[in-house]
Design a protein around this motif. Structure first.
Motif, PDB file in Angstrom:
ATOM      1  N   GLY A  85      -2.124  -7.950   9.109  1.00  0.00           N
ATOM      2  CA  GLY A  85      -0.785  -8.503   9.038  1.00  0.00           C
ATOM      3  C   GLY A  85      -0.092  -8.263   7.723  1.00  0.00           C
ATOM      4  O   GLY A  85      -0.479  -7.399   6.931  1.00  0.00           O
TER       5      GLY A  85
ATOM      6  N   TRP B  33      -0.315  -8.256  15.071  1.00  0.00           N
ATOM      7  CA  TRP B  33       0.066  -8.060  13.670  1.00  0.00           C
ATOM      8  C   TRP B  33       0.689  -9.364  13.217  1.00  0.00           C
ATOM      9  O   TRP B  33       1.701  -9.800  13.772  1.00  0.00           O
ATOM     10  CB  TRP B  33       1.037  -6.890  13.532  1.00  0.00           C
ATOM     11  CG  TRP B  33       1.374  -6.509  12.115  1.00  0.00           C
ATOM     12  CD1 TRP B  33       2.555  -6.724  11.458  1.00  0.00           C
ATOM     13  CD2 TRP B  33       0.529  -5.827  11.179  1.00  0.00           C
ATOM     14  NE1 TRP B  33       2.498  -6.227  10.186  1.00  0.00           N
ATOM     15  CE2 TRP B  33       1.270  -5.664   9.986  1.00  0.00           C
ATOM     16  CE3 TRP B  33      -0.779  -5.343  11.235  1.00  0.00           C
ATOM     17  CZ2 TRP B  33       0.738  -5.040   8.841  1.00  0.00           C
ATOM     18  CZ3 TRP B  33      -1.307  -4.725  10.107  1.00  0.00           C
ATOM     19  CH2 TRP B  33      -0.556  -4.566   8.935  1.00  0.00           C
TER      20      TRP B  33
ATOM     21  N   ARG C  70      -3.121  -0.497  10.645  1.00  0.00           N
ATOM     22  CA  ARG C  70      -3.702  -1.340  11.686  1.00  0.00           C
ATOM     23  C   ARG C  70      -4.626  -0.536  12.597  1.00  0.00           C
ATOM     24  O   ARG C  70      -5.701  -0.990  12.959  1.00  0.00           O
ATOM     25  CB  ARG C  70      -2.582  -1.977  12.513  1.00  0.00           C
ATOM     26  CG  ARG C  70      -3.111  -3.148  13.321  1.00  0.00           C
ATOM     27  CD  ARG C  70      -2.329  -3.347  14.581  1.00  0.00           C
ATOM     28  NE  ARG C  70      -3.173  -4.127  15.463  1.00  0.00           N
ATOM     29  CZ  ARG C  70      -4.095  -3.606  16.267  1.00  0.00           C
ATOM     30  NH1 ARG C  70      -4.286  -2.301  16.306  1.00  0.00           N
ATOM     31  NH2 ARG C  70      -4.862  -4.384  17.015  1.00  0.00           N
TER      32      ARG C  70
ATOM     33  N   LEU D 179       6.242  -3.729  16.536  1.00  0.00           N
ATOM     34  CA  LEU D 179       4.787  -3.657  16.633  1.00  0.00           C
ATOM     35  C   LEU D 179       4.275  -4.531  17.773  1.00  0.00           C
ATOM     36  O   LEU D 179       3.400  -4.126  18.550  1.00  0.00           O
ATOM     37  CB  LEU D 179       4.156  -4.090  15.307  1.00  0.00           C
ATOM     38  CG  LEU D 179       4.404  -3.165  14.120  1.00  0.00           C
ATOM     39  CD1 LEU D 179       4.105  -3.880  12.813  1.00  0.00           C
ATOM     40  CD2 LEU D 179       3.543  -1.923  14.228  1.00  0.00           C
TER      41      LEU D 179
ATOM     42  N   TRP E 276       8.808  -6.119  12.853  1.00  0.00           N
ATOM     43  CA  TRP E 276       7.666  -6.900  13.368  1.00  0.00           C
ATOM     44  C   TRP E 276       7.632  -6.858  14.885  1.00  0.00           C
ATOM     45  O   TRP E 276       6.591  -6.571  15.501  1.00  0.00           O
ATOM     46  CB  TRP E 276       7.760  -8.339  12.860  1.00  0.00           C
ATOM     47  CG  TRP E 276       6.579  -9.198  13.210  1.00  0.00           C
ATOM     48  CD1 TRP E 276       5.281  -8.787  13.401  1.00  0.00           C
ATOM     49  CD2 TRP E 276       6.578 -10.614  13.398  1.00  0.00           C
ATOM     50  NE1 TRP E 276       4.471  -9.873  13.695  1.00  0.00           N
ATOM     51  CE2 TRP E 276       5.247 -11.005  13.703  1.00  0.00           C
ATOM     52  CE3 TRP E 276       7.554 -11.589  13.334  1.00  0.00           C
ATOM     53  CZ2 TRP E 276       4.896 -12.333  13.946  1.00  0.00           C
ATOM     54  CZ3 TRP E 276       7.208 -12.918  13.557  1.00  0.00           C
ATOM     55  CH2 TRP E 276       5.885 -13.283  13.868  1.00  0.00           C
TER      56      TRP E 276
ATOM     57  N   ARG F 291       1.602   0.957  11.188  1.00  0.00           N
ATOM     58  CA  ARG F 291       0.829   1.279  12.391  1.00  0.00           C
ATOM     59  C   ARG F 291      -0.476   1.992  12.030  1.00  0.00           C
ATOM     60  O   ARG F 291      -1.534   1.729  12.627  1.00  0.00           O
ATOM     61  CB  ARG F 291       1.667   2.137  13.331  1.00  0.00           C
ATOM     62  CG  ARG F 291       2.815   1.386  13.981  1.00  0.00           C
ATOM     63  CD  ARG F 291       3.653   2.289  14.886  1.00  0.00           C
ATOM     64  NE  ARG F 291       4.557   1.493  15.724  1.00  0.00           N
ATOM     65  CZ  ARG F 291       5.793   1.154  15.379  1.00  0.00           C
ATOM     66  NH1 ARG F 291       6.296   1.556  14.222  1.00  0.00           N
ATOM     67  NH2 ARG F 291       6.532   0.410  16.201  1.00  0.00           N
TER      68      ARG F 291
END
Length: 572
Positions: free
Chosen positions: A263, A337, A254, A330, A327, A251
């Motif tokens: 990603g 992502w 990103r 997120l 995954w 997190r």
């Protein structure tokens, strides 16, 4: 969307100086020209629109070529559906003789990538003191020469970054006059191995390195904002292999640079390492995922009787393969992502070459590989494109366009040529909303209480994979969950409301070239996302999920999957 397979490598490529500079060559750059070739091509594309759309909960949405003109009311769909983009297969994780544990020349890797149907590759040798001091200057002319010799291939220069405080990542840029300088400065200041060697942090993976990872991504973002490069991308590699990419780090990366950190590898390389044909080690895991927690691993990834985050599932990383897992946690925040699939090619199973004899630490190269004339079965890798492919929908086979496709999530991760392409359209079907719709990686909107229609066209494999079989897609899962906004606990690793909402049995399509599927979400009351995955159906648990891969006993061609990236739907 069709997959651009390239063509067989049945003729020799030579340097042809009569044709002038190659696109992407540093020879394209002129000191008196403020616009690089890639920037000129980028600005010339009328449909390529820079900028970031506002996302759910204030998160940044898709960027670059994916942003459409604003609809009435200021709503802006991201990655508008067109139905005419083309997929370009590639690999963003490839090693050469300039990595201390690899052996091939750049030319060998590029040639093999072309032979196995790729359109683009990224050279990503390991960051280190020796790499930064010696290797970058040696690999640069090799990459330049491969661009000249293989003019129909995009050959990117990158780095496998030792993320301070975490695992590895691919970092790469398009060709340009500043590319090498940016990569060298980045590695010197922010590579975890270099920082540890210089005593800045105790270990490359120690938690003390986490602030440097954030600074590194902000540095790359600033290079884009200042115009020194058109784009820079980072993908976290083999994220759960050692359990040291914690959810809060994902997190944090990103959030620090959402245009750069976009990603992770949904599926790692080294896919033949667990094959019973391999004599490397009877204990090797698929992807070399045969590890266990260490002092820098995130405690929340502890294996238990039900699952083991340190193993792959159907060849895919546990973070990607688990429905409602990391995954999805997120995506449930509304965070774009995206996942990919790579070879991580170091040493190829059955190849006859062994490493050269140069001392890497003092030269930055292992030297020319040596042909033993005897197939070697102790290696765990495939060639680029031989098994794994990252399919990217782009407006053209151009360095920046392909990177924009990756950045905006128009990507499908595929193993063993299970499919050749995937056209996804998500649109408001009734009521006030986006009637045109969006595609992979996109974001659209619908009025509360309206319906959302998903239309999918899958191009099935039109020919055999490397194993000589034409794969047969057996089922496709539609996975969806509500977007619930930012989490309070940044180490959240589950999305408990995400589930498989529909499984399509496509076995009856065997022998055809395309499969068409549709599904309607009715009376939509809450923002949500959806994603697709598909399987040959050979190895499934009772719920239709991939099985955990058995260490030392997995034929990669006996269990094939694809994973497509998400689409977000905002309720307005």
């Amino acid at each position: 969307m069709a997959h651009d397979h390239g063509h067989p490598h049945d003729h020799e490529h030579t340097h042809d100086h009569d044709h002038g500079p190659v696109e992407g060559s540093w020879r394209d750059e002129r000191a008196d020209d403020p616009l690089s070739v890639s920037r000129r091509a980028f600005l010339a594309g009328a449909a390529v629109v820079a900028g970031t759309a506002a996302g759910i909960g204030g998160a940044a949405a898709g960027v670059g070529q994916g942003t459409a003109a604003a609809a009435p009311g200021g709503r802006t769909p991201v990655n508008p559906w067109s139905g005419n983009n083309r997929f370009y297969a590639g690999d963003h994780h490839i090693h050469t003789q300039y990595s201390p544990d690899a052996q091939y020349t750049v030319e060998q890797q590029v040639a093999k990538g072309q032979q196995y149907g790729l359109s683009w590759v990224v050279i990503t040798d390991h960051g280190s003191v020796a790499h930064q001091k010696f290797s970058v200057d040696q690999v640069t002319p090799n990459i330049e020469a491969s661009r000249a010799a293989y003019r129909d291939m995009l050959v990117y220069q990158g780095l496998e970054w030792n993320i301070p405080g975490a695992e590895h990542a691919t970092v790469f840029l398009p060709p340009g006059r500043n590319t090498v300088d940016i990569l060298k400065a980045f590695e010197l200041a922010y590579d975890g191995s270099v920082l540890a060697s210089n005593g800045v942090i105790p270990r490359a993976t120690a938690a003390a390195g986490e602030p440097y990872a954030i600074q590194a991504l902000q540095y790359l973002d600033q290079q884009v904002r200042s115009g020194r490069t058109d784009i820079a991308l980072m993908f976290a590699n083999h994220p759960s292999r050692n359990g040291i990419d914690s959810p809060h780090e994902l997190r944090g990366w990103r959030d620090a640079a959402p245009r750069v950190a976009v990603g992770m590898e949904g599926a790692p390389g080294h896919q033949i390492a667990a094959s019973p044909l391999s004599t490397a080690s009877p204990r090797s895991g698929r992807g070399y995922y045969d590890r266990s927690p260490n002092q820098d691993s995130f405690a929340g990834y502890a294996p238990n009787g039900a699952e083991n985050p340190y193993r792959t599932y159907g060849g895919f990383d546990w973070m990607t393969a688990k429905v409602g897992g990391v995954w999805d946690s997120l995506l449930a925040e509304g965070l774009p992502w995206f996942v990919t699939s790579t070879s991580d090619s170091h040493q190829v199973f059955g190849d006859t070459y062994r490493p050269g004899t140069q001392d890497y630490a003092t030269t930055g190269s292992r030297g020319a590989p040596v042909d033993t004339g005897v197939p070697i079965t102790t290696y765990g890798d495939f060639w680029p494109g031989q098994y794994s492919s990252t399919l990217v929908a782009a407006q053209s086979k151009n360095y920046v366009d392909v990177m924009r496709g990756l950045q905006s999530g128009q990507v499908v991760a595929v193993h063993g040529r299970l499919i050749d392409g995937l056209d996804v359209r998500v649109r408001a079907f009734r009521g006030d909303g986006d009637r045109r719709g969006v595609t992979l990686g996109g974001r659209t909107f619908v009025a509360r209480g309206g319906d959302v229609k998903l239309d999918v066209t899958i191009d099935l494999a039109a020919g055999p994979n490397f194993n000589g079989q034409v794969p047969r897609l057996a089922k496709v899962d539609l996975i969806s969950g509500p977007v619930t906004g930012p989490v309070t606990d940044r180490d959240t690793l589950t999305a408990p409301q995400t589930r498989v909402v529909k499984t399509f049995d496509v076995t009856s399509s065997a022998g055809g070239r395309r499969v068409r599927l549709d599904y309607t979400f009715t009376d939509v009351q809450q923002s949500f996302y959806l994603r697709l995955r598909g399987s040959d159906g050979n190895q499934l648990d009772s719920a239709g999920n991939p099985l955990i891969d058995v260490v030392g006993n997995e034929d990669p061609f006996a269990d094939l999957w694809f994973y497509a990236n998400p689409v977000f739907v905002d309720v307005v």
